[in-house]
Motif scaffolding. Structure first.
Motif, PDB file in Angstrom:
ATOM      1  N   PHE A  95       0.824  -1.208   0.000  1.00  0.00           N
ATOM      2  CA  PHE A  95       0.000   0.000   0.000  1.00  0.00           C
ATOM      3  C   PHE A  95       0.856   1.255   0.000  1.00  0.00           C
ATOM      4  N   GLY A 122       0.151   2.704  -3.330  1.00  0.00           N
ATOM      5  CA  GLY A 122      -1.076   3.388  -2.926  1.00  0.00           C
ATOM      6  C   GLY A 122      -1.411   4.590  -3.797  1.00  0.00           C
ATOM      7  N   MET A 145      -4.788   4.949  -6.033  1.00  0.00           N
ATOM      8  CA  MET A 145      -5.727   6.067  -5.861  1.00  0.00           C
ATOM      9  C   MET A 145      -5.894   6.862  -7.150  1.00  0.00           C
TER      10      MET A 145
END
Length: 90
Positions: free
Chosen positions: A63, A67, A71
């Motif tokens: 993550f 990440g 996103m």
């Protein structure tokens, strides 16, 4: 018929984006569980909670590394969905 094709295309794109976002996390957790399981089988340590900490650590690392990309992919997809909804309602 046009709306049905758009809906199916949207469902297809949704599944693809979901696979792209969740895939790396699941693959890393799976690989970590497999490696820890092999080590447990080789050493005869049958502690069930032993696999939790490495999986959690690897998931957190994935993550942190991916990440931002996840996103960005999700936000682009949401913008695309909202644009399509706006075009359908107009």
């Amino acid at each position: 018929m046009q709306e049905d094709a758009q809906l199916l295309a949207l469902a297809d794109r949704t599944l693809w984006v979901t696979a792209l976002i969740v895939g790396p996390v699941l693959l890393c957790a799976l690989a970590t569980g497999l490696i820890v399981g092999i080590i447990q089988a080789a050493t005869s340590v049958n502690e069930q909670t032993l696999t939790f900490v490495p999986k959690l650590a690897i998931t957190a690392v994935v993550f942190v590394i991916l990440g931002g990309t996840m996103m960005a992919l999700l936000s682009d997809f949401m913008r695309e969905i909202f644009a399509q909804v706006a075009m359908m309602s107009a």
